[in-house]
Design an enzyme around this catalytic site. Structure first.
Site, mmCIF file in Angstrom:
data_model
loop_
_atom_site.group_PDB
_atom_site.id
_atom_site.type_symbol
_atom_site.label_atom_id
_atom_site.label_comp_id
_atom_site.label_asym_id
_atom_site.label_seq_id
_atom_site.Cartn_x
_atom_site.Cartn_y
_atom_site.Cartn_z
ATOM 1 C CG HIS A 186 -2.027 -0.918 1.221
ATOM 2 N ND1 HIS A 186 -3.056 -0.855 2.114
ATOM 3 C CD2 HIS A 186 -2.305 -1.956 0.397
ATOM 4 C CE1 HIS A 186 -3.934 -1.817 1.849
ATOM 5 N NE2 HIS A 186 -3.485 -2.504 0.816
ATOM 6 C CE1 TYR A 204 -5.756 3.499 11.634
ATOM 7 C CE2 TYR A 204 -5.042 3.850 9.377
ATOM 8 C CZ TYR A 204 -4.892 3.219 10.604
ATOM 9 O OH TYR A 204 -3.876 2.320 10.797
ATOM 10 N N PRO A 259 -3.761 -0.120 19.136
ATOM 11 C CG PRO A 259 -5.682 -1.314 18.596
ATOM 12 C CD PRO A 259 -4.987 -0.660 19.740
ATOM 13 C CE LYS A 277 4.384 2.996 13.530
ATOM 14 N NZ LYS A 277 4.783 2.607 12.170
ATOM 15 C CE1 TYR A 331 -1.126 3.965 9.745
ATOM 16 C CE2 TYR A 331 0.089 2.560 8.244
ATOM 17 C CZ TYR A 331 -1.027 2.800 9.010
ATOM 18 O OH TYR A 331 -2.043 1.884 9.049
HETATM 19 C C1 PHB Z 1 -5.319 -4.521 10.693
HETATM 20 O O1 PHB Z 1 -5.412 -4.669 9.460
HETATM 21 O O2 PHB Z 1 -5.544 -5.448 11.471
HETATM 22 C C2 PHB Z 1 -4.948 -3.197 11.249
HETATM 23 C C3 PHB Z 1 -4.607 -2.172 10.384
HETATM 24 C C4 PHB Z 1 -4.281 -0.930 10.899
HETATM 25 C C5 PHB Z 1 -4.293 -0.714 12.258
HETATM 26 C C6 PHB Z 1 -4.608 -1.752 13.125
HETATM 27 C C7 PHB Z 1 -4.938 -2.992 12.624
HETATM 28 O O3 PHB Z 1 -3.996 0.515 12.731
#
Ligand code: PHB
Ligand code: APR
Length: 384
Positions: A72, A196, A284, A288, A376
């Site tokens: 990505h 997000y 989460p 990280k 990120y």
């Molecule tokens: C996930 O795909 O499980 C995932 C992706 C981004 C995050 C947390 C979990 O910030």
């Protein structure tokens, strides 16, 4: 029994450490309380930072990740009804790979076993003794109590493990007034990248695992029981909160993840070292957790190689401080992403306006977006 490095826990930290040590000609034994099947099926996050991807390739673990992982080049922040893309490729020239943590674990177990690695699943009653002078791991396997004498012990046994209390570190701890309800659904993702979404009364995250599997999260109260959420209720809330098209499909998994920031200092006592979730937890948001575990064991494997092969103690003496610099950077980033994107139940109008202003600034200023992107995709190992 004797080994050079006794490792407690076969998560990403313990398994990768044993792999890196084997490449350096150092023997280790990994003790794991759960079964191989359980460890390989445990669903966790799935974002690999750029330095993690590079390391896995460098040490011969990139094959399936490069074939099946999804590269990505950005993520979207969605708020006030609009999507704003953070273009990692343009801002920092690097990206991430979406590849489930349990896939990394499967690859690591396969690589260790192919190499004759000593992984012992389903052991119980693990004990740690003699960490100041003569480290010994005790455990029960097939009903028999055994002892494993080690030069060094590494606690990679996660947040609820038994090694952190032996180190008895100082801790910094923050809990958040919400949790995530996560689902894995057999449904083709409609979006190519993660979203997000800060909705006016809650946060949701759109992610994926493969062209057939979508991963989705909803902000929920911290004491939520996943059983109280029917499939229909989950899909309704996801449609409402994400405000974007999503494909529905049968749920493969459903679970609640707590939100916590936690750091233990130092990450060592005597001949016992801590790595990964045994030493630190991040919420989460930003994914990280596994990346930090991997960064820890990279530093530790190099330090142990210098010590065990050449008697050079500088690396092991610097281990805790070196790791904690990266840990605290990730703690800040994860706390910041969490604070910016979630809805805090007790927030007043002032806090809500600040939060919206921060979101607007992050997506409209190239400097601010670059800072998000750089953190990120992961700062280069050794740079903080
Ligand atoms: C996930 O795909 O499980 C995932 C992706 C981004 C995050 C947390 C979990 O910030
Ligand atoms: N004896 C033996 N094994 C144990 C014990 C014990 N007393 N206690 C825990 N374990 C095992 C767990 O069953 C687990 O397999 O230690 C392992 C720890 O693995 P993880 O929890 O995956 O931790 P870590 O390897 O540090 O990886 C960090 O995991 O929690 C996620 O989000 C986090 O992605 C991050 C990653």
């Amino acid at each position: 029994m004797r080994t050079q490095v006794g490792i407690v826990g076969a998560g990403p930290a313990g398994l990768l450490l044993s792999h890196l040590l084997a490449r350096a000609g150092i023997e280790s034994v990994v003790l794991e309380s759960r079964s191989r099947d359980h460890v390989e099926r445990r669903v966790r996050a799935g974002v690999l930072e750029h330095p993690t991807v590079e390391l896995l390739r460098e040490v011969g673990l990139g094959g399936r990740m490069d074939r099946e992982g999804l590269p990505h080049d950005g993520v979207s922040l969605r708020f006030a009804g609009e999507d704003h893309r953070i273009d990692f490729a343009d801002l920092v020239g690097r990206g991430i790979v979406v590849y489930g943590q349990q896939e990394v674990v499967k690859d690591l177990i396969a690589a260790r076993l192919a190499d004759g690695g000593d992984l012992r699943f389903e052991v119980s009653d693990v004990t740690v003794d003699g960490v100041e002078a003569d480290p010994v791991l005790g455990f029960v396997r097939d009903g028999r109590r055994e002892e494993l004498h080690c030069d060094v012990i590494v606690g990679c046994d996660g947040f609820h493990g038994i090694t952190r209390p032996v180190v008895a570190p100082e801790v910094a701890d923050r809990q958040y007034p919400f949790a995530w309800l996560g689902i894995l659904a057999k449904a083709a993702p409609l979006h190519h990248e993660l979203v997000y979404a800060h909705h006016e009364d809650v946060f949701a995250l759109y992610s994926m695992r493969s062209p057939e599997v979508t991963r989705l999260y909803l902000q929920v109260p911290p004491d939520t029981d996943a059983a109280d959420w029917s499939d229909a209720r989950i899909w309704d809330e996801l449609h409402r909160r994400l405000g974007t098209e999503i494909n529905e499909g049968p749920l493969i998994e459903k679970g609640v993840t707590g939100m916590r920031s936690f750091v233990a200092e130092p990450m060592r006592r005597g001949w016992l070292f801590l790595a990964g979730d045994a030493a630190h937890i991040v919420p989460p948001t930003g994914a990280k957790g596994m990346n930090l575990a991997i960064a820890d064991v990279r530093v530790l494997a190099e330090a142990l190689e210098s010590f065990l092969r050449r008697g050079d103690e500088r690396g092991i003496d610097a281990y805790s401080d070196t790791c904690l610099r990266r840990v605290w950077r990730a703690e800040h980033f994860s706390w910041w992403m969490t604070s910016m994107l979630h809805v805090f139940p007790d927030a007043d109008a002032f806090q809500n306006r600040l939060q919206l202003s921060q979101l607007r600034y992050t997506v409209s200023s190239r400097a601010a977006a670059t800072s998000l992107a750089e953190n990120y995709v992961g700062l280069p190992h050794g740079s903080v």
